[in-house]
Design an enzyme around this catalytic site. Structure first.
Site, PDB file in Angstrom:
ATOM      1  N   TYR A 146      34.448 -13.726 -32.654  1.00 27.98           N
ATOM      2  CA  TYR A 146      34.152 -14.394 -31.383  1.00 27.98           C
ATOM      3  C   TYR A 146      33.025 -13.640 -30.703  1.00 27.98           C
ATOM      4  O   TYR A 146      33.061 -12.406 -30.616  1.00 27.98           O
ATOM      5  CB  TYR A 146      35.400 -14.407 -30.493  1.00 27.98           C
ATOM      6  N   ASP A 241      27.983  -7.076 -32.639  1.00 28.89           N
ATOM      7  CA  ASP A 241      28.680  -7.379 -31.397  1.00 28.89           C
ATOM      8  C   ASP A 241      29.782  -6.336 -31.234  1.00 28.89           C
ATOM      9  O   ASP A 241      30.816  -6.398 -31.902  1.00 28.89           O
ATOM     10  CB  ASP A 241      29.250  -8.795 -31.460  1.00 28.89           C
ATOM     11  N   LYS A 275      32.989  -5.086 -21.817  1.00 31.44           N
ATOM     12  CA  LYS A 275      34.380  -4.632 -21.655  1.00 31.44           C
ATOM     13  C   LYS A 275      34.496  -3.193 -21.159  1.00 31.44           C
ATOM     14  O   LYS A 275      34.265  -2.916 -19.994  1.00 31.44           O
ATOM     15  CB  LYS A 275      35.169  -4.868 -22.943  1.00 31.44           C
TER      16      LYS A 275
HETATM   17  N1  PMP Z   1      32.043 -10.535 -28.120  1.00 34.02           N
HETATM   18  C1  PMP Z   1      33.264 -10.129 -28.478  1.00 34.02           C
HETATM   19  C2  PMP Z   1      33.442  -9.394 -29.765  1.00 34.02           C
HETATM   20  C3  PMP Z   1      34.351 -10.379 -27.642  1.00 34.02           C
HETATM   21  O1  PMP Z   1      35.564  -9.992 -28.021  1.00 34.02           O
HETATM   22  C4  PMP Z   1      34.143 -11.043 -26.409  1.00 34.02           C
HETATM   23  C5  PMP Z   1      35.279 -11.319 -25.436  1.00 34.02           C
HETATM   24  N2  PMP Z   1      36.546 -11.273 -25.931  1.00 34.02           N
HETATM   25  C6  PMP Z   1      32.850 -11.440 -26.084  1.00 34.02           C
HETATM   26  C7  PMP Z   1      31.820 -11.168 -26.956  1.00 34.02           C
HETATM   27  C8  PMP Z   1      32.557 -12.152 -24.793  1.00 34.02           C
HETATM   28  O2  PMP Z   1      32.651 -11.262 -23.732  1.00 34.02           O
HETATM   29  P1  PMP Z   1      32.884 -11.795 -22.238  1.00 34.02           P
HETATM   30  O3  PMP Z   1      34.255 -12.394 -22.215  1.00 34.02           O
HETATM   31  O4  PMP Z   1      32.738 -10.572 -21.387  1.00 34.02           O
HETATM   32  O5  PMP Z   1      31.828 -12.799 -21.967  1.00 34.02           O
END
Ligand code: PMP
Length: 435
Positions: A146, A241, A275
């Protein structure tokens, strides 16, 4: 046993005014059999209190950012100071430089960074920059990873590795989905096949280097090295990511985590973060090689901006969080507690004949109600959602708060104690018996 009358009342009220009663779909209880989500009113350390005054041990940890426990005094002090001196300037500040240097000191692949407001934004921006740098449009990603809710990454696999993507959500044009190729994680052959078909058009290969979104899943030995080698041979960039993995397993990113002996061989061109680096306030960041990052405005032609970006409150909170994580032994302690938790859960499930596979990476673990290893998205699909849903509610009734999703990890914090783990295992013993 608890009552949650007030939560139910608030949920009814919320449904009238907020779509689905929640501000992120993952907070609804849809995936765990429905019902009112719990409305929390206070959190401190490893605990939550809901609007009916029930207490919970928190393993949700806000989907990852809360690694020091809630309302950590050092972070609270930093946020308070920021509140007293103005939370938003729209000008550069010295603290932003300090925070950028902290990230760079921990992560050699970051020559330059840019702060944004969320993981979604960080990922979106890396894609813009990769496209600007390469002059190509397509992105290859991995099934089940994700990357936020922007159009391009909310695209699922087509019918095979060499087919283009199909939208995962309404409102995403097919023309955009056609720019995405999704292949299975841990499968270099599939990546090679996709690159053979589309490599000359591919701007970047994007991956969660350690997966946090279909359970916690390690790359198999050689996978990241092969990914980087294949991407570069095709002239594509590598984007990691690290929104979940950043500062999760050690003071650094997955790409600098000690289990990968040859950091240089797995170094990405661009990295997205979020995060934990905000200490609980909204933040995202992306960064990478100088030549690539210099594509970004005002230096280069790739435009990316933000009214709230690098705001003093988020930056101060993030710095304070990283300072807590620099203290000796914090990751070792979370690791030890998570090991005890995972061992206890496994033994308890075994005692009651409940199929359970636990993937644990230091202080994070995922629980899959299935009887085989989970190393890719397809295998994670066998996790019994109905059984997880019952387990989730049995735990909740005993004051243990998990994420209402069968894939989501349980996160330990620096605030959890041995006693919390013991209480959790006792609750789990009852839950597994009841299953
Ligand atoms: N990349 C990863 C690997 C994530 O786990 C998440 C959120 N769970 C995101 C991007 C998106 O981050 P945000 O919810 O702060 O937009």
């Amino acid at each position: 046993s608890q009552t949650r009358t007030r939560s139910s009342e608030l949920y009814e009220e919320a449904l009238k005014h907020i779509v689905g009663g929640v501000n992120s779909p993952s907070r609804s209880f849809k995936a765990v059999g429905g019902g009112a989500p719990v409305f929390m009113k206070r959190a401190e350390g490893a605990y939550f209190w809901d609007v009916d005054d029930n207490r919970y041990i928190d393993y949700l940890c806000a989907y990852g950012p809360i690694i020091t426990g809630h309302a950590h005094p050092h972070i609270t002090e930093a946020i308070t100071r920021a509140a007293q001196t103005g939370v938003l300037y729209g000008t550069p500040t010295e603290l932003e430089i300090h925070m950028a240097k902290m990230l760079k000191d921990a992560v050699p692949s970051l020559d330059k960074v840019r702060f944004v407001n969320s993981g979604t934004e960080a990922v979106m921006s890396t894609i813009r920059v990769a496209r600007a740098y390469t002059g190509r449009n397509k992105i290859i990603k991995f099934a089940g990873c994700y990357h936020g809710h922007s159009d391009l990454v909310l695209v699922a696999a087509g019918s095979g590795p060499s087919t283009l993507g199909i939208p995962d959500s309404a409102g995403i044009p097919k023309s955009i989905a056609q720019e995405v190729i999704t292949v299975p994680f841990n499968d270099l052959n599939a990546l090679e096949e996709a690159l053979n078909a589309w490599g000359a058009e591919t701007a970047a290969v994007m991956v969660e280097p350690i997966v946090g979104n279909f359970g916690m899943v390690m790359p198999e030995p050689g996978f990241l090295e092969g990914l980087c080698r294949l991407a570069r041979a095709a002239g594509a960039l590598v984007i990691y990511d690290e929104v979940i993995t950043g500062f999760r397993f050690h003071y650094g990113l997955a790409q600098t985590y000690g289990v990968f002996p040859d950091f240089a061989a797995i170094e990405p061109d661009l990295t997205a973060m979020g995060k934990i680096i905000g200490g609980g306030l909204p933040i995202g960041a992306y960064g990478g090689r100088k030549s690539v990052m210099d594509q970004v405005a005002p230096l280069g032609p790739a435009y990316q901006a933000g009214t709230m970006a690098g705001n003093p409150a988020s930056i101060a909170s993030g710095i304070a969080c990283l300072e807590v994580l620099q203290e000796a032994g914090v990751y070792e302690r979370m690791d030890a507690l998570a090991a005890k938790l995972a061992d206890g859960l496994q033994a308890s499930a075994n005692r009651h004949g409940v199929p359970l596979t636990i993937n644990r990476i230091r202080g994070s673990l995922s629980t899959h109600f299935c009887d085989h290893p989970v190393t890719n998205y397809e295998q994670s699909q066998d996790t019994d959602g109905a059984m997880f849903g019952r387990f989730f509610k049995l735990m909740l009734e005993q004051g243990i708060c998990l994420a209402p999703s069968k894939y989501e990890a349980w996160f330990l914090t620096t605030a959890h104690t041995e006693a919390d783990i013991d209480a959790t295992l006792e609750a789990a013993e009852h839950a597994f018996a009841a299953l």
